[in-house]
Design an enzyme around this catalytic site. Structure first.
Site, PDB file in Angstrom:
ATOM      1  N   TRP A 198       0.846  -1.218   0.000  1.00 49.05           N
ATOM      2  CA  TRP A 198       0.000   0.000   0.000  1.00 49.05           C
ATOM      3  C   TRP A 198       0.867   1.248   0.000  1.00 49.05           C
ATOM      4  CZ3 TRP A 198      -1.611   3.211   4.598  1.00 49.05           C
ATOM      5  CH2 TRP A 198      -0.747   3.053   5.690  1.00 49.05           C
ATOM      6  N   ASP A 199       2.163   1.064   0.310  1.00 53.03           N
ATOM      7  CA  ASP A 199       3.119   2.170   0.308  1.00 53.03           C
ATOM      8  C   ASP A 199       3.032   2.980  -0.985  1.00 53.03           C
ATOM      9  OD1 ASP A 199       3.861   0.178   2.122  1.00 53.03           O
ATOM     10  OD2 ASP A 199       5.980   0.670   2.037  1.00 53.03           O
ATOM     11  N   GLU A 241       0.672  -1.566  13.196  1.00 58.16           N
ATOM     12  CA  GLU A 241       0.786  -3.029  13.236  1.00 58.16           C
ATOM     13  C   GLU A 241       1.200  -3.541  14.616  1.00 58.16           C
ATOM     14  OE1 GLU A 241       3.429  -3.861   9.983  1.00 58.16           O
ATOM     15  OE2 GLU A 241       1.813  -3.802   8.507  1.00 58.16           O
ATOM     16  N   LYS A 277       2.934   1.950  16.450  1.00 60.19           N
ATOM     17  CA  LYS A 277       4.089   1.787  15.556  1.00 60.19           C
ATOM     18  C   LYS A 277       4.212   2.947  14.568  1.00 60.19           C
ATOM     19  CE  LYS A 277       5.931  -1.330  12.003  1.00 60.19           C
ATOM     20  NZ  LYS A 277       5.664  -2.478  11.143  1.00 60.19           N
ATOM     21  N   GLN A 278       3.091   3.339  13.987  1.00 59.91           N
ATOM     22  CA  GLN A 278       3.157   4.356  12.920  1.00 59.91           C
ATOM     23  C   GLN A 278       1.841   5.105  12.844  1.00 59.91           C
ATOM     24  OE1 GLN A 278       3.273   0.752  10.284  1.00 59.91           O
ATOM     25  NE2 GLN A 278       2.807   2.268   8.707  1.00 59.91           N
TER      26      GLN A 278
END
Ligand code: BGC
Length: 769
Positions: free
Chosen positions: A354-355, A485, A597-598
């Site tokens: 998906w990046d 994640e 995480k992000q």
């Protein structure tokens, strides 16, 4: 480790322990093939050999501890391909092994302006002979199947006998192979004077994916007449030259290579094609090939460079990011995409995440011709049938498309259940890229030609994936992994639910637009994919009644149900020696912890900013930034853009720096495995969308620029609907010029402007309140 320089990456001493980092950082590529900066010479030290050809992959059979139904059968990997760079040297009979000889001086340079990797080093052989090696190498941006090396040896302190072996190495391995097997088998090989060519094919497997054949041919051109011999040994096809050098004398080898694949030619044509291509390259000559390659780079820089004055480190960082993005994807082939490590390593298999849509798409949209981002969309369009099959494999029906988390062909290749089955938000990013493209370019025809079909497939998925909660009477999405994640199997991840709702709304809007302006084409599509009007009413109901978790007490969006039941800790509570937590804590502890995480909620606020008040964005940013450990390279850039939006300039700059020099400074201690290509677009986002505040809405483009402290000025160009706009921001003024086209609806701060090619605007910087 690297010298600060605006256009170059320079390493001026050799350190074996850091060699693998340098192999990644100095990688070169042309969108079709690329390679790590492995030495031409023999090297017995630690190395990761990597030469990759875009789209050429192997389906490595899945290896997991406990099989779960629905897992993918294979992991597609862009594989290490036979390599053509090898030039081994013996001096008076002794092998010149760069890990073993004494190196008295060493300089390796990546010239980003021209796309050339070069090296100059002085070595001393065990018998005291001193040799100066100098090499230049590139893979052509113009003739994308061609690479070339200019390789010179000078006898420094005395005359010596040299044996020089230039070769193709067909026997190559992937370090990350699941079963330690070689993915290639040799089909044929010839090594005669002027005809050195190897044909190799990926091994046959039981999987329903193509096998690939590639042909590699080389030609050697020597600076003086030398006697040569040819041989093939252990799948190494070589030509060896013997010569003597007088003290002070230099000998040069120009090595040309062609690498062609069955993606573009029939198997039976490959060998001849490679030979023809390499002969033509030799006829053109090293300098001419290099000149046209450098011109192509000049063109790319003209479209995409960002110039920062007053901060060489920042300048080098952003240019390095743009350089790597440009050499990973050139956008002329819709079968290719952008792997998280590009052509610089094996991790993530070179496959598509998906990046691409969530992070890289805006960069290519603004800095390349329209066809480039369109090809990224077409890549997904062509994979729609396989996305529908993925959906079927998990029990969805009637054309519901679940795009894979990781893919080459459209088949899912990720085999951790919490990602494969649960990280379904990826469907949203793919739909949103269609919206971004159409909004930016105005190419609405794309919607009826291709986009709507993808949107319908994705909306069908969401409409089957939601459940109607009998208690709350709202639609919910249970058992997912959000962008964060560090938690799995959560319910109602706000980002996922919001995205699902948006996809349904956008699809519905597009359907009603298509009915109005292109009804015939729409009806044809509806018939072909058995689209029923009933689906429309269900989608509207879901879109209107989607459950979006929030918390009244804190006045924030809830990342997912129950997030606030976690320990009330922030990153400030984390001792420095326990970070990154993924290298210090058990997975179990990470999952239970409140650490993120992000970007997750913040990722959603970044995408859907215009749906929210600035106050809401600020409140949520402050809350979630305090809990986010940014342990994905994709995270700081998004927080940086949002920090810019809410006027938190210091934070925005701090997070920008973490993105821009991530690999050059090896913050994450993993650059040896390859570079973080997809997050490199994040540095561009942090500048153009963050510092310059670029936003694009239906038929208008706006900027809200400021300049980070410590920078004198920064400047960038974008393509926008045939116009080329260049903006320079300094501490007091903004200068905008248009070198092409016309922009009728340009907004800077609160003023509107119109601009024609050749015009310039000078505007005073406005301080944010
Ligand atoms: C991130 C994902 C990303 C992947 C590849 C992971 O660490 O969490 O969001 O898609 O890396 O870059």
């Amino acid at each position: 480790m690297f010298v600060e320089n605006e256009w170059k990456i320079i390493e001026n001493d050799f350190n074996k322990d850091r060699h693998m980092i340098a192999e990644s950082v100095f990688s070169i590529g042309n969108g079709h093939m690329g390679q790590r900066a492995n030495f031409e010479e023999a090297y017995s030290g630690k190395t990761l050999q990597g030469n990759y050809i875009g789209g050429v992959f192997f389906p490595d059979k899945t290896r997991v501890g406990w099989w779960k139904n629905g897992y993918p059968d294979y992991f597609a990997k862009v594989i290490n391909a036979p390599t053509w760079i090898g030039i081994h040297t013996w001096v008076n009979g002794n092998l010149l092994d760069l890990a073993a000889v004494k190196i008295s001086s060493f300089e390796r340079i990546l010239d980003m302006k021209q796309g050339i990797l070069s090296k100059k080093c002085n070595v001393e052989m065990p018998d005291g002979t001193q040799i100066c090696i100098s090499s230049e190498r590139f893979v052509s941006m113009v003739d994308v199947e061609i690479g070339a090396i200019k390789y010179s040896l000078t006898a420094k302190n005395k005359g010596c006998n040299i044996t020089l072996k230039s070769f193709i190495q067909s026997k190559v391995f992937n370090q990350d192979s699941n079963y330690n097997e070689c993915f290639w088998e040799s089909i044929s090989g010839r090594s005669n004077k002027n005809e050195i060519v190897a044909v190799d094919k990926t091994k046959k497997t039981v999987f329903d994916v193509p096998q690939f054949t590639i042909a590699t041919a080389i030609r050697n051109k020597y600076s003086q007449k030398v006697a040569t011999t040819n041989e093939i040994e252990e799948l190494q096809l070589s030509e060896t030259a013997n010569l003597s050098l007088q003290e002070g004398e230099t000998f040069t080898l120009e090595k040309y290579a062609a690498q062609v694949s069955s993606m573009n030619y029939k198997d039976e044509e490959l060998e001849q094609t490679a030979l023809q291509r390499v002969t033509a390259a030799e006829a053109k000559g090293f300098d001419s090939l290099l000149a046209e390659h450098a011109n192509k780079w000049a063109e790319k820089w003209k479209q995409s460079d960002i110039v920062i004055s007053g901060d060489v480190k920042a300048q080098q960082g952003i240019r390095f990011n743009i350089f790597q993005l440009q050499q990973t994807y050139t956008g002329d082939d819709s079968r290719l995409n952008i792997g998280p490590k590009g052509f610089t390593g094996e991790k993530y298999g070179g496959v598509t995440y998906w990046d691409t849509e969530a992070f890289c798409f805006p960069f290519y949209l603004s800095t390349s011709p329209e066809a480039v981002s369109r090809n990224l969309l077409l890549y997904r369009y062509k994979q729609l049938p396989r996305a529908i099959k993925n959906g079927e494999k998990l029990g969805f029906t009637k054309g519901a498309a679940l795009y894979p988390m990781v893919t080459m062909t459209g088949d899912e290749c990720h085999n951790e259940w919490e990602i494969t089955f649960e990280e379904i938000h990826r469907n949203g990013a793919i739909a949103h890229a269609i919206y971004d493209y159409v909004t930016y370019t105005g190419d609405k025809a794309y919607l009826v030609d291709y986009g709507l079909e993808v949107l319908i497939g994705i909306s069908r998925f969401w409409s089957q994936r939601v459940i109607l909660s009998p208690i709350k009477r709202k639609y919910m999405i249970l058992g997912v992994t959000g962008p964060n994640e560090y938690e799995n199997n959560v319910s109602n991840n706000w980002y996922t639910n919001y995205f699902a709702q948006w996809c349904l709304k956008y699809t519905l809007e597009t359907i009603s637009w298509a009915k109005r302006v292109a009804n015939e084409q729409y009806q044809e599509l509806a018939k072909r994919i058995s689209f029923e009007e009933l689906e429309i009413s269900r989608w509207s109901d879901i879109a209107q009644n989607m459950y979006l978790p929030t918390d009244e007490k804190f006045g924030i969006i809830l990342q997912q149900d129950g997030y606030l039941d976690k320990e009330p800790l922030t990153v400030a509570n984390l001792p420095a020696d326990q970070r990154p937590i993924n290298q210090h804590w058990s997975w179990d502890r990470i999952l239970r912890s409140p650490y993120i995480k992000q970007a997750d909620v913040v990722q959603g606020l970044y995408v859907f900013e215009s749906d929210f008040q600035e106050e809401t964005i600020k409140k949520n940013f402050d809350f979630y930034e305090a809990r986010c450990v940014h342990e994905s390279s994709l995270s700081p850039c998004i927080h940086s853009v949002v920090a810019s939006k809410i006027g938190n300039e210091e934070k925005a700059y701090e997070l920008y720096l973490r993105t821009a020099r991530l690999d050059l400074d090896d913050y994450n201690k993993e650059a040896h495995e390859g570079l973080h290509i997809t997050s490199m677009s994040g540095s561009w986002l942090a500048i153009v969308k963050g510092f310059a505040g670029m936003r694009v809405a239906q038929n208008s483009i706006s900027f809200n620029p400021y300049i980070p402290k410590g920078w004198k000025s920064y400047s960038f160009s974008i393509n926008y609907r045939n116009a080329v706009l260049t903006m320079t921001v300094s501490s007091k003024k903004i200068e905008i010029s248009l070198s092409n086209g016309f922009i009728s609806n340009l907004r800077v701060f609160d003023e509107e402007y119109q601009m024609k090619a050749g015009e310039k605007l000078l505007i005073d910087i406005k301080k944010k309140k």
